[in-house]
Design a protein around this motif. Structure first.
Motif, PDB file in Angstrom:
ATOM      1  N   THR A 137      34.394  36.303  43.211  1.00 45.28           N
ATOM      2  CA  THR A 137      34.339  37.831  43.102  1.00 45.28           C
ATOM      3  C   THR A 137      33.915  38.431  44.210  1.00 45.28           C
ATOM      4  O   THR A 137      34.667  39.281  44.676  1.00 45.28           O
ATOM      5  N   TYR A 138      32.869  38.389  44.523  1.00 49.42           N
ATOM      6  CA  TYR A 138      31.750  38.901  45.706  1.00 49.42           C
ATOM      7  C   TYR A 138      32.632  38.679  46.895  1.00 49.42           C
ATOM      8  O   TYR A 138      32.588  39.469  47.713  1.00 49.42           O
ATOM      9  N   THR A 139      33.522  37.820  47.162  1.00 50.50           N
ATOM     10  CA  THR A 139      34.053  37.522  48.577  1.00 50.50           C
ATOM     11  C   THR A 139      35.497  37.703  48.449  1.00 50.50           C
ATOM     12  O   THR A 139      35.961  37.468  49.557  1.00 50.50           O
ATOM     13  N   SER A 140      35.954  38.551  47.468  1.00 50.98           N
ATOM     14  CA  SER A 140      37.443  38.672  47.412  1.00 50.98           C
ATOM     15  C   SER A 140      37.670  39.842  48.113  1.00 50.98           C
ATOM     16  O   SER A 140      36.861  40.785  48.317  1.00 50.98           O
ATOM     17  N   SER A 141      38.737  39.994  48.889  1.00 54.97           N
ATOM     18  CA  SER A 141      39.183  41.209  49.564  1.00 54.97           C
ATOM     19  C   SER A 141      39.467  42.188  48.558  1.00 54.97           C
ATOM     20  O   SER A 141      39.722  43.398  49.158  1.00 54.97           O
ATOM     21  N   GLN A 142      39.671  41.896  47.304  1.00 56.99           N
ATOM     22  CA  GLN A 142      39.810  42.975  46.361  1.00 56.99           C
ATOM     23  C   GLN A 142      38.746  43.880  45.650  1.00 56.99           C
ATOM     24  O   GLN A 142      38.706  44.917  45.170  1.00 56.99           O
ATOM     25  N   VAL A 143      37.528  43.496  46.368  1.00 56.77           N
ATOM     26  CA  VAL A 143      36.293  43.946  45.905  1.00 56.77           C
ATOM     27  C   VAL A 143      35.476  44.409  46.951  1.00 56.77           C
ATOM     28  O   VAL A 143      35.479  44.146  48.207  1.00 56.77           O
ATOM     29  N   ILE A 144      34.669  45.556  46.652  1.00 58.87           N
ATOM     30  CA  ILE A 144      33.867  46.363  47.576  1.00 58.87           C
ATOM     31  C   ILE A 144      32.466  46.076  47.059  1.00 58.87           C
ATOM     32  O   ILE A 144      32.105  46.344  45.973  1.00 58.87           O
ATOM     33  N   THR A 145      31.591  45.376  47.943  1.00 56.61           N
ATOM     34  CA  THR A 145      30.336  44.987  47.568  1.00 56.61           C
ATOM     35  C   THR A 145      29.423  45.993  48.212  1.00 56.61           C
ATOM     36  O   THR A 145      29.850  47.032  48.985  1.00 56.61           O
ATOM     37  N   THR A 198      25.619  35.056  46.407  1.00 57.42           N
ATOM     38  CA  THR A 198      26.746  35.324  47.291  1.00 57.42           C
ATOM     39  C   THR A 198      26.568  35.710  48.770  1.00 57.42           C
ATOM     40  O   THR A 198      27.243  35.605  49.475  1.00 57.42           O
ATOM     41  N   GLY A 199      25.425  36.050  49.004  1.00 56.47           N
ATOM     42  CA  GLY A 199      24.887  36.810  50.223  1.00 56.47           C
ATOM     43  C   GLY A 199      25.300  38.482  50.353  1.00 56.47           C
ATOM     44  O   GLY A 199      25.320  38.822  51.720  1.00 56.47           O
ATOM     45  N   ARG A 200      25.551  38.733  49.050  1.00 62.97           N
ATOM     46  CA  ARG A 200      26.305  40.074  49.114  1.00 62.97           C
ATOM     47  C   ARG A 200      25.631  40.892  48.019  1.00 62.97           C
ATOM     48  O   ARG A 200      25.375  40.266  46.873  1.00 62.97           O
ATOM     49  N   PHE A 201      25.350  42.208  48.062  1.00 59.47           N
ATOM     50  CA  PHE A 201      24.702  43.080  47.186  1.00 59.47           C
ATOM     51  C   PHE A 201      26.126  43.512  46.432  1.00 59.47           C
ATOM     52  O   PHE A 201      26.870  43.722  46.941  1.00 59.47           O
TER      53      PHE A 201
END
Length: 460
Positions: free
Chosen positions: A435-443, A112-115
């Protein structure tokens, strides 16, 4: 439905990123029809809690209370990391061969490019090897530490990864032994390197503790099972474990000393830890772990003894205690209320859900809703402590709107789940990205796109 939340635009998302002050403020009454707010200050449970632990708790309590007020909230996405399997089990994961420690932490970023914003590492159970050291928290600090034996080096990696998620990898020298995240395994002589995450604060961390039964000579997962413990043959054994003065109780304290040494190392470096011991305690008698299916009063005593040892005897005020039963579907696990240790001993409540799936939710109700509503009465932040699935994907789009868990942790290799023994996956790459790119999620940070300032948790 009470507590249902939907995000409604960029302005709302920006509001959630306001300074830490809104987390630290206990919300007012939730209204006559709404659930009660949870305590917003960790000092209500532990007056001596470290500032960093208080800020982490305030973050989770703030998210919970926003959801309880019916306001837009967010979910910290988490990843469990089984370092012992990554290091030593070639058949574990999505390709054959041993993995870099932290492989599934990095895998989320590869996709995803996100941790992940939260990483839970398993400090136990050992890897089928004898003994563990008490009194020396790092194997590379002394060559005599038993972790220098084969297959114990993953414990070093577990603690280093926890420090690296909290403070960054690589990071400037901060008094920890290996600021680069690279060290030489003292048993094999091989160089071990943890994945980089941008070099700055990247998220929050937790420990699970698959504790082998007290008194076990070999430390491994098989020794965590009820059927392999003395409890399966001696009905009085568990009672002696929780009775001070017995040999069984002394063995319990030895195990807790091992846990406390590593928690203490992290405390000395300012790292708060979400500790999740004695999980899935509500299994049917004779099933699950050695602490599961026991008399509820004896289980509560085990929890209280553990709390008193870690907080009282060892002075560990960086710990947040997480209680997580199995999903109580009536067959494998029963309703867990009798096992609840009480609000004086618990900061966060959760569930290990392997009962329902995105495609087939339990009893036809919204996915995870039964457990989310069932945990509401404990008046604590609610987390999905273990799941094979990411919360958002092709089969489910409203999970975090219907059930705004403050934290959601995917179990180990289940993130991709296409592995040597199970080539078909539970999560597709598209599900993980959704999931990882959703505005509802903090990565986590390390990519510049987390939407959250993790460094703010480090401020004094």
């Amino acid at each position: 439905m009470r507590g249902r939340v939907r995000l409604v635009g960029a302005g709302v998302a920006a509001g959630l990123l306001a300074p830490l002050t809104w987390w630290a403020t206990r919300p007012g009454a939730a209204g006559s029809n709404g659930p009660r707010p949870v305590p917003a200050d960790l000092r209500a449970r532990n007056p001596h809690a470290t500032p960093a632990a208080r800020r982490v708790y305030a973050l989770l309590a703030g998210l919970e209370n926003r959801a309880r007020r019916g306001e837009p909230s967010r979910t910290v996405i988490g990843q469990h990391v089984e370092l012992h399997n990554e290091r030593y089990n070639a058949s574990y994961g999505d390709y054959r061969g041993t993995k870099q420690p932290g492989y599934y932490y990095k895998k989320a970023h590869d996709i995803t490019g996100r941790f992940p914003g939260f990483v839970e590492v398993d400090l136990g159970p050992g890897y089928g090897q004898p003994g563990w050291a008490v009194g020396e928290p790092r194997s590379y600090s002394r060559s005599s530490w038993p972790s220098c034996r084969r297959c114990w080096g993953y414990v070093d990696d577990a603690v280093d990864l926890a420090l690296g998620v909290w403070a960054g990898l690589p990071r400037p020298a901060d008094g920890s032994y290996h600021p680069s995240g690279t060290h030489v395994d003292c048993a094999s002589g091989t160089r071990v390197s943890l994945p980089g995450n941008g070099g700055g604060p990247a998220g929050i961390v937790g420990f699970s503790f698959h504790q082998p039964y007290p008194g076990s000579t070999v430390k491994g997962f098989e020794q965590t099972r009820y059927q392999n413990s003395p409890a399966a043959r001696d009905s009085g054994w568990f009672g002696r474990v929780v009775t001070p003065g017995t040999a069984e109780h002394q063995a319990l304290l030895l195990d807790l000393g091992y846990l406390a040494d590593h928690l203490g190392y992290l405390a000395a470096h300012g790292v708060p830890v979400l500790l999740r011991p004695y999980h899935e305690m509500n299994a049917r008698p004779g099933h699950g772990f050695w602490w599961a299916g026991q008399d509820p009063a004896a289980y509560r005593k085990l929890w209280h003894l553990t709390y008193d040892y870690l907080v009282g005897s060892r002075g560990l005020h960086n710990v947040l205690f997480v209680w997580s039963p199995s999903a109580w579907e009536g067959t494998f696990a029963r309703e867990p209320g009798d096992y609840y240790p009480g609000g004086r001993y618990v900061d966060i409540v959760g569930v290990d859900d392997y009962t329902d799936t995105p495609q087939r939710p339990f009893r036809g109700r919204p996915w995870t809703e039964v457990w989310y509503r069932g945990l509401e009465r404990y008046d604590r932040p609610r987390v999905m402590a273990e799941s094979f699935h990411v919360p958002l994907g092709s089969a489910q789009h409203s999970t975090l709107s219907d059930t705004p868990w403050v934290l959601w942790t995917v179990w180990g290799q289940a993130l991709t789940y296409a592995n040597v023994s199970s080539p078909t996956g539970k999560n597709t790459a598209e599900d993980v990205k959704a999931t990882y790119t959703s505005s509802q999620v903090i990565t986590g940070s390390g990519d510049g796109r987390t939407g959250f300032d993790w460094a703010s948790l480090h401020k004094t």
